[in-house]
Design a protein around this motif. Structure first.
Motif, PDB file in Angstrom:
ATOM      1  N   TRP A  28     -17.391  73.598 -57.066  1.00 40.92           N
ATOM      2  CA  TRP A  28     -17.861  72.491 -56.197  1.00 40.92           C
ATOM      3  C   TRP A  28     -18.307  71.301 -57.013  1.00 40.92           C
ATOM      4  O   TRP A  28     -18.391  70.025 -56.369  1.00 40.92           O
ATOM      5  CB  TRP A  28     -19.032  73.028 -55.237  1.00 40.92           C
ATOM      6  CG  TRP A  28     -18.710  73.719 -54.429  1.00 40.92           C
ATOM      7  CD1 TRP A  28     -17.152  74.364 -53.829  1.00 40.92           C
ATOM      8  CD2 TRP A  28     -19.624  74.381 -53.252  1.00 40.92           C
ATOM      9  NE1 TRP A  28     -17.358  75.213 -52.733  1.00 40.92           N
ATOM     10  CE2 TRP A  28     -18.644  75.151 -52.319  1.00 40.92           C
ATOM     11  CE3 TRP A  28     -20.883  74.387 -53.101  1.00 40.92           C
ATOM     12  CZ2 TRP A  28     -19.450  76.165 -51.246  1.00 40.92           C
ATOM     13  CZ3 TRP A  28     -21.249  75.115 -52.042  1.00 40.92           C
ATOM     14  CH2 TRP A  28     -20.463  76.008 -51.117  1.00 40.92           C
ATOM     15  N   ARG A  29     -18.202  71.291 -58.146  1.00 43.27           N
ATOM     16  CA  ARG A  29     -18.963  70.036 -59.164  1.00 43.27           C
ATOM     17  C   ARG A  29     -18.210  69.022 -58.656  1.00 43.27           C
ATOM     18  O   ARG A  29     -18.894  67.898 -58.824  1.00 43.27           O
ATOM     19  CB  ARG A  29     -18.666  70.511 -60.469  1.00 43.27           C
ATOM     20  CG  ARG A  29     -19.419  69.557 -61.309  1.00 43.27           C
ATOM     21  CD  ARG A  29     -19.600  70.169 -62.897  1.00 43.27           C
ATOM     22  NE  ARG A  29     -20.092  71.504 -62.876  1.00 43.27           N
ATOM     23  CZ  ARG A  29     -21.498  71.972 -62.732  1.00 43.27           C
ATOM     24  NH1 ARG A  29     -22.317  70.793 -62.592  1.00 43.27           N
ATOM     25  NH2 ARG A  29     -21.658  73.302 -62.958  1.00 43.27           N
ATOM     26  N   ASP A  30     -16.818  68.805 -58.559  1.00 45.47           N
ATOM     27  CA  ASP A  30     -16.482  67.456 -58.202  1.00 45.47           C
ATOM     28  C   ASP A  30     -16.119  67.446 -56.552  1.00 45.47           C
ATOM     29  O   ASP A  30     -15.549  66.215 -56.276  1.00 45.47           O
ATOM     30  CB  ASP A  30     -14.953  67.472 -59.020  1.00 45.47           C
ATOM     31  CG  ASP A  30     -15.163  67.510 -60.448  1.00 45.47           C
ATOM     32  OD1 ASP A  30     -16.032  66.879 -61.022  1.00 45.47           O
ATOM     33  OD2 ASP A  30     -14.145  68.050 -60.993  1.00 45.47           O
ATOM     34  N   LYS A  31     -16.653  68.121 -55.915  1.00 39.56           N
ATOM     35  CA  LYS A  31     -16.490  68.069 -54.308  1.00 39.56           C
ATOM     36  C   LYS A  31     -17.812  67.622 -53.722  1.00 39.56           C
ATOM     37  O   LYS A  31     -17.822  67.061 -52.525  1.00 39.56           O
ATOM     38  CB  LYS A  31     -15.903  69.311 -53.925  1.00 39.56           C
ATOM     39  CG  LYS A  31     -14.596  69.752 -54.429  1.00 39.56           C
ATOM     40  CD  LYS A  31     -14.306  70.909 -53.736  1.00 39.56           C
ATOM     41  CE  LYS A  31     -12.859  71.331 -54.689  1.00 39.56           C
ATOM     42  NZ  LYS A  31     -12.459  72.714 -54.194  1.00 39.56           N
ATOM     43  N   VAL A  32     -18.863  67.907 -54.297  1.00 37.37           N
ATOM     44  CA  VAL A  32     -19.924  67.535 -53.879  1.00 37.37           C
ATOM     45  C   VAL A  32     -21.186  67.187 -54.502  1.00 37.37           C
ATOM     46  O   VAL A  32     -21.204  67.921 -55.631  1.00 37.37           O
ATOM     47  CB  VAL A  32     -20.425  68.617 -52.636  1.00 37.37           C
ATOM     48  CG1 VAL A  32     -20.892  69.987 -53.535  1.00 37.37           C
ATOM     49  CG2 VAL A  32     -21.669  68.289 -51.882  1.00 37.37           C
ATOM     50  N   ALA A  33     -22.056  66.266 -54.301  1.00 43.63           N
ATOM     51  CA  ALA A  33     -23.317  66.087 -55.289  1.00 43.63           C
ATOM     52  C   ALA A  33     -24.335  66.820 -55.046  1.00 43.63           C
ATOM     53  O   ALA A  33     -24.439  67.458 -54.061  1.00 43.63           O
ATOM     54  CB  ALA A  33     -24.060  64.702 -54.810  1.00 43.63           C
ATOM     55  N   PHE A  34     -24.970  67.406 -56.107  1.00 41.51           N
ATOM     56  CA  PHE A  34     -26.075  68.644 -56.137  1.00 41.51           C
ATOM     57  C   PHE A  34     -27.146  67.801 -55.940  1.00 41.51           C
ATOM     58  O   PHE A  34     -27.464  67.134 -56.828  1.00 41.51           O
ATOM     59  CB  PHE A  34     -25.857  69.510 -57.539  1.00 41.51           C
ATOM     60  CG  PHE A  34     -24.564  70.290 -57.526  1.00 41.51           C
ATOM     61  CD1 PHE A  34     -23.562  70.287 -56.759  1.00 41.51           C
ATOM     62  CD2 PHE A  34     -24.290  71.068 -58.660  1.00 41.51           C
ATOM     63  CE1 PHE A  34     -22.593  71.152 -56.741  1.00 41.51           C
ATOM     64  CE2 PHE A  34     -23.339  71.826 -58.798  1.00 41.51           C
ATOM     65  CZ  PHE A  34     -22.393  71.836 -58.115  1.00 41.51           C
ATOM     66  N   LEU A  35     -28.222  68.453 -55.187  1.00 39.92           N
ATOM     67  CA  LEU A  35     -29.367  67.862 -55.488  1.00 39.92           C
ATOM     68  C   LEU A  35     -30.431  68.354 -56.344  1.00 39.92           C
ATOM     69  O   LEU A  35     -31.227  67.709 -56.642  1.00 39.92           O
ATOM     70  CB  LEU A  35     -30.115  68.302 -53.941  1.00 39.92           C
ATOM     71  CG  LEU A  35     -29.484  67.867 -52.873  1.00 39.92           C
ATOM     72  CD1 LEU A  35     -30.107  68.314 -51.484  1.00 39.92           C
ATOM     73  CD2 LEU A  35     -29.577  66.130 -52.696  1.00 39.92           C
ATOM     74  N   TRP A  36     -29.954  69.364 -56.975  1.00 38.93           N
ATOM     75  CA  TRP A  36     -30.631  70.085 -58.079  1.00 38.93           C
ATOM     76  C   TRP A  36     -29.546  71.340 -58.360  1.00 38.93           C
ATOM     77  O   TRP A  36     -29.112  71.692 -57.946  1.00 38.93           O
ATOM     78  CB  TRP A  36     -32.049  70.743 -57.681  1.00 38.93           C
ATOM     79  CG  TRP A  36     -32.175  71.986 -57.049  1.00 38.93           C
ATOM     80  CD1 TRP A  36     -32.045  73.109 -57.375  1.00 38.93           C
ATOM     81  CD2 TRP A  36     -32.223  71.856 -55.359  1.00 38.93           C
ATOM     82  NE1 TRP A  36     -32.314  74.179 -56.262  1.00 38.93           N
ATOM     83  CE2 TRP A  36     -32.098  73.290 -54.913  1.00 38.93           C
ATOM     84  CE3 TRP A  36     -32.331  70.947 -54.363  1.00 38.93           C
ATOM     85  CZ2 TRP A  36     -32.432  73.732 -53.726  1.00 38.93           C
ATOM     86  CZ3 TRP A  36     -32.516  71.449 -53.013  1.00 38.93           C
ATOM     87  CH2 TRP A  36     -32.531  72.814 -52.772  1.00 38.93           C
ATOM     88  N   GLY A  37     -29.915  71.626 -59.648  1.00 34.77           N
ATOM     89  CA  GLY A  37     -29.447  72.776 -60.319  1.00 34.77           C
ATOM     90  C   GLY A  37     -28.139  72.547 -60.626  1.00 34.77           C
ATOM     91  O   GLY A  37     -27.287  71.385 -60.609  1.00 34.77           O
ATOM     92  N   PRO A  38     -27.577  73.626 -61.169  1.00 28.23           N
ATOM     93  CA  PRO A  38     -27.888  75.082 -61.238  1.00 28.23           C
ATOM     94  C   PRO A  38     -29.043  75.143 -62.301  1.00 28.23           C
ATOM     95  O   PRO A  38     -28.939  74.592 -63.355  1.00 28.23           O
ATOM     96  CB  PRO A  38     -26.802  75.914 -61.418  1.00 28.23           C
ATOM     97  CG  PRO A  38     -25.461  75.290 -61.540  1.00 28.23           C
ATOM     98  CD  PRO A  38     -25.935  73.792 -61.507  1.00 28.23           C
ATOM     99  N   GLU A  39     -30.147  75.872 -61.714  1.00 24.38           N
ATOM    100  CA  GLU A  39     -31.178  75.974 -62.801  1.00 24.38           C
ATOM    101  C   GLU A  39     -32.146  77.162 -62.356  1.00 24.38           C
ATOM    102  O   GLU A  39     -32.050  77.537 -61.090  1.00 24.38           O
ATOM    103  CB  GLU A  39     -32.276  74.827 -62.789  1.00 24.38           C
ATOM    104  CG  GLU A  39     -32.778  74.544 -61.346  1.00 24.38           C
ATOM    105  CD  GLU A  39     -33.498  73.078 -61.483  1.00 24.38           C
ATOM    106  OE1 GLU A  39     -34.855  73.080 -61.984  1.00 24.38           O
ATOM    107  OE2 GLU A  39     -32.889  72.124 -61.026  1.00 24.38           O
ATOM    108  N   LEU A  40     -32.846  77.704 -63.112  1.00 25.08           N
ATOM    109  CA  LEU A  40     -33.660  78.945 -63.037  1.00 25.08           C
ATOM    110  C   LEU A  40     -35.003  78.236 -62.366  1.00 25.08           C
ATOM    111  O   LEU A  40     -35.705  77.629 -63.171  1.00 25.08           O
ATOM    112  CB  LEU A  40     -34.149  79.765 -64.209  1.00 25.08           C
ATOM    113  CG  LEU A  40     -34.793  80.915 -64.036  1.00 25.08           C
ATOM    114  CD1 LEU A  40     -34.417  82.161 -62.973  1.00 25.08           C
ATOM    115  CD2 LEU A  40     -35.196  81.490 -65.344  1.00 25.08           C
ATOM    116  N   MET A  41     -35.374  78.637 -61.183  1.00 19.81           N
ATOM    117  CA  MET A  41     -36.813  78.168 -60.610  1.00 19.81           C
ATOM    118  C   MET A  41     -37.881  79.130 -60.803  1.00 19.81           C
ATOM    119  O   MET A  41     -37.873  80.144 -61.187  1.00 19.81           O
ATOM    120  CB  MET A  41     -36.618  77.958 -58.967  1.00 19.81           C
ATOM    121  CG  MET A  41     -35.311  77.392 -58.530  1.00 19.81           C
ATOM    122  SD  MET A  41     -35.038  75.557 -59.277  1.00 19.81           S
ATOM    123  CE  MET A  41     -36.178  74.938 -57.956  1.00 19.81           C
TER     124      MET A  41
END
Length: 131
Positions: A92-105
């Motif tokens: 999905w990297r080029d299809k939608v903006a990420f609000l956060w992450g991927p990251e360990l919460m």
């Protein structure tokens, strides 16, 4: 008292029914992310309901607020648990903006978040104790 598991079709599920600003825009957004699109109203136009599904994740959308708020609103985040957060994020990297992450919460989930065109926040997560 014993809790009973209710099954519908393919097993236990929770399927949110969410108000959409524009069903066609919502269908295009989820279609771009590889969700199957179903119009339960069939050929009846205008259609007022939409169902999207991918990898066991299902969402219903409607555009006629009957007994609900007149604008899309959700005070939380809808969580889904794919097989691989990293694989989905890469797809999905080029299809939608990420609000956060991927990251360990701090609460032990490795996740990323997106917003759909209606403003709903969706997180895709897997349990991890460390990176």
């Amino acid at each position: 008292m014993r809790a009973e598991t209710v099954t519908f079709g393919r097993g236990p599920r929770v399927v949110p029914a969410l108000l959409a600003r524009d069903l066609s825009e919502t269908a295009a957004f989820y279609g771009r992310l590889g969700f199957s699109i179903e119009w339960p109203d069939g050929d009846r136009r205008p259609a007022h309901r939409l169902r999207v599904e991918r990898d066991g994740i299902a969402l219903f959308f409607f555009d006629e607020p009957i007994g609900t708020a007149t604008d899309p609103a959700l005070s939380g985040t809808i969580y889904a648990f794919p097989e691989s957060v990293d694989a989905l994020a890469e797809e999905w990297r080029d299809k939608v903006a990420f609000l956060w992450g991927p990251e360990l919460m701090p609460y032990g989930l490795y996740e990323f978040g997106i917003a759909d065109p209606n403003g709903y926040c969706l997180a895709f997560a897997e349990r991890r104790s460390s990176l």
